[in-house]
Design a protein around this motif. Structure first.
Motif: not given
Length: 287
Positions: A7-8, A14, A93, A96-97
Motif C-alpha cells: 500500500s502507498a 497527503d 482512501t 485509491d492507495r
C-alpha cells in the motif's frame, strides 16, 4: 507479504490534502492527532508482531495512516471510527492507495467505548493510535468485551503508558495499572516523538504492548470496586482507605489479615494477585 500486497502510505502532504478535502480540523474533544510519518506506522506494525491470520481492530483510524500499513500484514482490519466524515472517507482512501487490499477493510462508525463483540469480527489483536483522553477506558472496555483479542499495541500519552505498565511500589502504579494487569501483561516498548503527528501534540507519546493472560480467580467487578477504594486516598493505609468499602476499619483489617495482606500496607504496594485475594476473602466474610 507479496509484491501485490502493498500500500502507498500517507506522508505529511497527503495528510494535509485529505484534511483540506474533508474540511477536517483536528479537535481536542476527539483527541485527534494524525500520524503523518510512514516510518512510524511501519514501526508500529512491526512491533505489534502480527501475522497473516490476525484480524486487527483499529480504533480511531482517522485519515488512514496506520490502516494502510496494517492491511498488507494481516487477514483483515476492522476500523472503528466515531467521526462519520472520516469513517466514510477511509474505504476510498484505501481503494485509491491499496486497491488489492480494499476487501480486507471493514469500517464501523461507532464509539469505541460502546462497541460490542457482536458488532465486530472476533478480532485477535488491537493496534491503534488511541485518543489521549479516553485511552485507558477504551483499552479496558475492549479487553473485557473481546476475549478473542489476545494482544494489543497501543500508542498513548507517555505518562499514561507509564501508568498502564507500572509495577507495584512506584508512584505511577495505580488504578489503571491494576485493572490492565487483570487482563494482560503490559510493557512500555517505545517512545514516539511529537514531530510525527499533525497537529503536533504538547505531550510525548509511547507504545504499550499488552499480552493477554489468564484472569485472577476473583469477581472482576468486585475487585475493581476494591481497587478504586484502595487508591482513592493513596496516603492512607489500607485499613483506613478500605474502611467504607468494608463497613469499618476493623472489618477492613480483618479481611486484609485473612487475605495475607498487612492492614498497614498501602494500595500501591499490592499486586493484582493481592487484590484478588482480598476480594475473595471479602466475599467469604459477607453474607
Amino acid at each position: 507479504m507479496t509484491g501485490a500486497e502493498t500500500s502507498a502510505l500517507l506522508g505529511p502532504a497527503d495528510i494535509r490534502r485529505l484534511a483540506e478535502e474533508l474540511d477536517v480540523r483536528p479537535t481536542k474533544k476527539l483527541g485527534q492527532n494524525f500520524v503523518h510519518d510512514p516510518n512510524t506506522v511501519r514501526r508500529i506494525v512491526s512491533t505489534a508482531a502480527l501475522d497473516s491470520r490476525d484480524v486487527v481492530l483499529e480504533v480511531g483510524p482517522g485519515l488512514g495512516s496506520l490502516t494502510l500499513a496494517l492491511l498488507p500484514a494481516v487477514e483483515r482490519v476492522v476500523a472503528v471510527e466515531v467521526d462519520p466524515v472520516l469513517a466514510e472517507r477511509l474505504p476510498k482512501t484505501v481503494a485509491d492507495r491499496a486497491p488489492t487490499l480494499a476487501d480486507r477493510l471493514t469500517v464501523l462508525t461507532a464509539d469505541a467505548l460502546r462497541v460490542t463483540a457482536d458488532q465486530l469480527t472476533q478480532p485477535t489483536a488491537l493496534v491503534a493510535n488511541l485518543p489521549y483522553n479516553i485511552s485507558v477506558p477504551v483499552v479496558l472496555h475492549l479487553l473485557a468485551e473481546l476475549p478473542t483479542m489476545t494482544k494489543a499495541l497501543v500508542m498513548v500519552q507517555a505518562e499514561v503508558a507509564d501508568r498502564m505498565a507500572a509495577a507495584p511500589g512506584g508512584r505511577t502504579y495505580g488504578v489503571p495499572s491494576v485493572k490492565i494487569a487483570w487482563y494482560a501483561e503490559a510493557r512500555r516498548v517505545a517512545t514516539v516523538p511529537r514531530s510525527v503527528f499533525w497537529p503536533v501534540p504538547n505531550v510525548d507519546s509511547a507504545l504499550v504492548l499488552l499480552t493477554r493472560r489468564p484472569t485472577p480467580d476473583a469477581d472482576r467487578e468486585a475487585m475493581f470496586r476494591l481497587v478504586d477504594a484502595a487508591f482513592a486516598q493513596r496516603r492512607k493505609t489500607l485499613r483506613a482507605a478500605l474502611a467504607t468499602w468494608a463497613g469499618g476499619a476493623d472489618q477492613a483489617a480483618e479481611i486484609l489479615t485473612r487475605a495475607g495482606v498487612s492492614p498497614g500496607a498501602r494500595g500501591e504496594t499490592l499486586t493484582v494477585g493481592d487484590f484478588a485475594a482480598i476480594t475473595r476473602m471479602a466475599g467469604k466474610a459477607r453474607p
